[in-house]
Design an enzyme around this catalytic site. Structure first.
Site, PDB file in Angstrom:
ATOM      1  N   THR A  80       0.395  -7.241   1.520  1.00 51.99           N
ATOM      2  CA  THR A  80      -0.582  -6.500   0.737  1.00 51.99           C
ATOM      3  C   THR A  80      -1.750  -6.094   1.622  1.00 51.99           C
ATOM      4  OG1 THR A  80      -1.658  -8.560   0.062  1.00 51.99           O
ATOM      5  CG2 THR A  80       0.060  -7.694  -1.386  1.00 51.99           C
ATOM      6  N   HIS A  81      -2.742  -5.496   0.996  1.00 50.29           N
ATOM      7  CA  HIS A  81      -3.892  -4.963   1.726  1.00 50.29           C
ATOM      8  C   HIS A  81      -4.579  -6.061   2.543  1.00 50.29           C
ATOM      9  CE1 HIS A  81      -7.207  -2.270   2.583  1.00 50.29           C
ATOM     10  NE2 HIS A  81      -8.055  -3.190   2.189  1.00 50.29           N
ATOM     11  N   GLY A  82      -4.763  -5.807   3.828  1.00 48.69           N
ATOM     12  CA  GLY A  82      -5.470  -6.729   4.699  1.00 48.69           C
ATOM     13  C   GLY A  82      -4.597  -7.726   5.426  1.00 48.69           C
ATOM     14  N   ASP A  83      -3.333  -7.843   5.048  1.00 50.83           N
ATOM     15  CA  ASP A  83      -2.470  -8.827   5.704  1.00 50.83           C
ATOM     16  C   ASP A  83      -2.252  -8.504   7.173  1.00 50.83           C
ATOM     17  OD1 ASP A  83      -2.283 -10.220   3.396  1.00 50.83           O
ATOM     18  OD2 ASP A  83      -0.246  -9.595   2.877  1.00 50.83           O
ATOM     19  N   GLU A 142       0.835  -1.197   0.000  1.00 50.44           N
ATOM     20  CA  GLU A 142       0.000   0.000   0.000  1.00 50.44           C
ATOM     21  C   GLU A 142       0.870   1.247   0.000  1.00 50.44           C
ATOM     22  OE1 GLU A 142      -3.598  -2.023   2.604  1.00 50.44           O
ATOM     23  OE2 GLU A 142      -2.194  -0.623   3.515  1.00 50.44           O
TER      24      GLU A 142
END
EC number: 3.1.1.1
Length: 655
Positions: A514-517, A409
């Protein structure tokens, strides 16, 4: 004849009345016995109950017994009435309940995590005849002995705007997660964190950090963020209103579960984080919120958002779903919006969401007032002509806010991706420049690298190239901060505070995340076999740091005795200094996360002799020499299994 039949009729009537009275008395006694039996069973077979007053059947205004923990001697599995509990959806031997302002909520204990869970407590109702409109208050229930079963996780969620469009319209409920503590002291209150939206796992790490976690639903998509220009229509920002109602509910009921209303943090991830940022910017001045956590938000939370109307797409959707054309009126489109919304109120929500998804319609909070320029507040104070790294004009203190991003991000932000842009990108950029200037001579700091061209344009306007000297980013490599991956620097914290701001930014860097990890790791199970020992440590550290921020308003510092992080950073460093990892990082644009400087560990990838020459051109040679000395000494200690805290003295001397 008639006279002879009269006694018979009277006798039959009396017999009928007697039988009726007998049956009535029998059923009354039976129901009373059943009620007493259930009440006795409920109290006898509840081994642990969280209760707020001495009488379990009445709601008293005087909460003299505060968070009493009641223990009962009889065991649940010895009862022959276990089936009665199960018929009432009470299947655990330890049942908890709290008396709220309008009802009694039954919860259940998770023994493995040592926490009490109350699921799907309604805080408002959605008007099913007008789901786009204002919600309805939850009224009190009578008698006070009635309760709602909140012991099971029903996975209640508001209907989603992306496939498979799961959820329901009447979804305005919240979950409460807390520890089963027992205190009768009213001063013993716990900080509260209101987490917006759904999470895949449990936020048990925050509960373990001493917080009361309230997870609140809110309406999404067209039901929550319909945006148009007609202020007279009620269909605007209902999702925002839902969150404000959830905050009100928390304040009104916090005393019932030992919540500290002076320490309430609003938090969210992704789209919910954007909503947190929107509320902070537009409503924070009048809300009794103490702090904010914005995890992986996008640019829709920013103050410079344009108010794009959803009028046309709502009219189009209604017509595609069967609404006949409306006659022309003076109000034109806005009248059509009203008619369209009224028509869509009676259409299956999944059909509405599916059609809007096919039309690529986007719904986001619409600002109360449209601002056509960038906001001037950057989280570290106002930027002025006289502002330097050592001389900043103090501005009004804001509530502390914590921004987090994953590595990818952050990369997308740096390179201007239209897919993902951080809500407070100015804060990051300004922090980069200000923090770098604390360690380098401004006139001698310049960036020259093809992978950082955009960053040069955005950040480095105040620096000039001298004698053709450039600092190569690949040579500069990458600096990570305390608890490598997720901890901001103490110097950064001190700088933001002295400049009148309370803005902190964490970067979660694990395996090119990445997003949400980061959220997945935070909510992962304690016994998740898919996680390595190191990953579980990292997840626990996330919970620790977020909990500390909620409790105090600033991140972990070395005075907290956060020595175990040193051993964890050792593992991180060993993992990331492997040759193959360095190659991968070099192939990724934006390899620098320049959140400088102090913490327990400032981390370089493997440094070659050729690149080490570049450090001599960085303006503060003694600093880097000491840093490399620490780096080499620490690695020797880690290989030898030294996990003591003594080596943190290196950095305390360096910075």
């Amino acid at each position: 004849m008639c006279k002879s039949r009269l006694p018979t009729v009277l006798s039959l009537t009396l017999i009928y009345i007697s039988i009726s009275i007998g049956f009535s008395v029998y059923f009354y006694v039976l129901m009373e016995a059943a009620y007493d039996q259930f009440s006795s069973m409920f109290e006898s077979y509840t081994q642990t109950a969280v209760h707020l007053q001495s009488n379990s059947r009445t709601l008293k205004s005087d909460l003299s017994d505060y968070m009493q923990l009641l223990n009962y001697s009889r065991k649940f599995d010895e009862s022959g009435e276990e089936s009665v509990l199960r018929r009432h959806n009470i299947t655990t031997p330890r049942v908890f309940y709290i008396d709220l302002n309008y009802t009694t909520a039954l919860g259940a204990e998770n023994r493995n995590l040592n926490m009490i869970n109350f699921y799907a407590i309604p805080y408002r109702y959605v008007d099913l005849l007008d789901p786009f409109g204002n919600s309805i208050p939850v009224t009190g229930r009578t008698p006070a002995t009635e309760y709602i079963d909140c012991s099971r996780d029903k996975k209640e969620k508001c209907i989603d705007s992306i496939p498979p469009f799961d959820g329901v319209l009447d979804c305005l409920s919240l979950d409460i997660h807390m520890q089963p503590w027992s205190r009768n002291n009213k001063s013993f209150n716990r900080p509260i964190i209101i987490w917006l939206g759904e999470v895949a796992g449990e936020l048990w790490r925050l509960v373990a950090g001493g917080l009361i976690v309230i997870r609140a639903n809110y309406r999404r998509g067209c039901y929550g963020f319909l945006c148009h220009h007609d202020q007279s229509l009620p269909y605007r920002n209902q999702g925002v209103n839902d969150v404000l109602h959830a905050i009100d509910w928390t304040i009104e009921n916090a005393r019932h579960f030992a919540g500290d209303i002076s320490k309430i943090t609003l938090a969210g991830h992704g789209a919910s984080a954007s909503l947190v940022e929107y509320i902070r910017l537009n409503h924070g001045h009048h809300l009794p919120l103490d702090k904010y956590i914005v995890m992986s938000a996008n640019n829709f939370g920013s103050r410079d958002l344009y108010c794009s109307s959803n009028s046309n797409v709502m009219v189009t959707t209604a017509r595609l779903l069967g609404m006949p054309p409306s006659p022309a009126t003076e109000s034109g489109k806005e009248r059509s919006v009203y008619e369209s919304v009224r028509y869509l109120s009676f259409v299956e929500p999944k059909l509405v969401m599916s059609k809007l998804y096919g039309l690529k319609a986007a719904f986001h909070p619409c600002p109360l007032s449209v601002n056509n320029r960038r906001a001037s507040t950057f989280g570290i104070g106002f930027k002025t002509k006289n502002h330097t790294s050592s001389n900043c004009i103090r501005t009004a203190n804001e509530q502390p806010v914590l921004f987090t991003n994953t590595l990818n991000e952050y990369h997308n932000f740096v390179y201007g991706s239209t897919v993902f842009t951080h809500a407070r990108s100015e804060t990051i950029l300004r922090t980069i420049g200000d923090m770098l200037s604390r360690h380098f001579i401004e006139s001698r700091l310049a960036y020259a690298n093809s992978s950082t061209e955009k960053l040069i344009q955005q950040v480095n306007g105040q620096y000039n190239v001298v004698d053709g000297e450039f600092v190569d980013y690949d040579a500069f490599i990458r600096l990570l901060t305390d608890f490598a991956f997720i901890m901001p620097t103490v110097k950064m914290n001190e700088f933001t505070t002295e400049c009148g701001g309370n803005s902190y930014h964490y970067v979660f860097d694990f395996g090119n995340s990445t997003h949400g990890d980061d959220l997945k790791m935070l909510t992962s199970s304690a016994n998740d076999t898919s996680l390595t020992h190191f990953q579980r440590q990292l997840a626990d550290g996330l919970g620790f740091i977020l909990s500390k921020f909620v409790r105090r308003g600033y991140p972990v510092k070395k005075q907290d005795g956060w020595c175990p992080s040193t051993g964890l950073v050792a593992q991180i460093m060993e993992m990331n200094t492997k040759d193959e990892n360095v190659v991968v990082k070099k192939s990724t644009e934006g390899v620098l996360i320049p959140l400088l400087n102090q913490s327990y560990v400032l981390h370089f990838h493997r440094v070659s002799v050729a690149k080490q020459k570049c450090y001599n051109r960085l303006g503060n040679v003694p600093f880097w020499n000491d840093l490399l000395k620490f780096h080499q000494s620490a690695r020797r200690g880690w290989r030898d299994g030294d996990t003591g805290c003594a080596r943190s003295k290196y950095l305390s001397e360096i910075v």
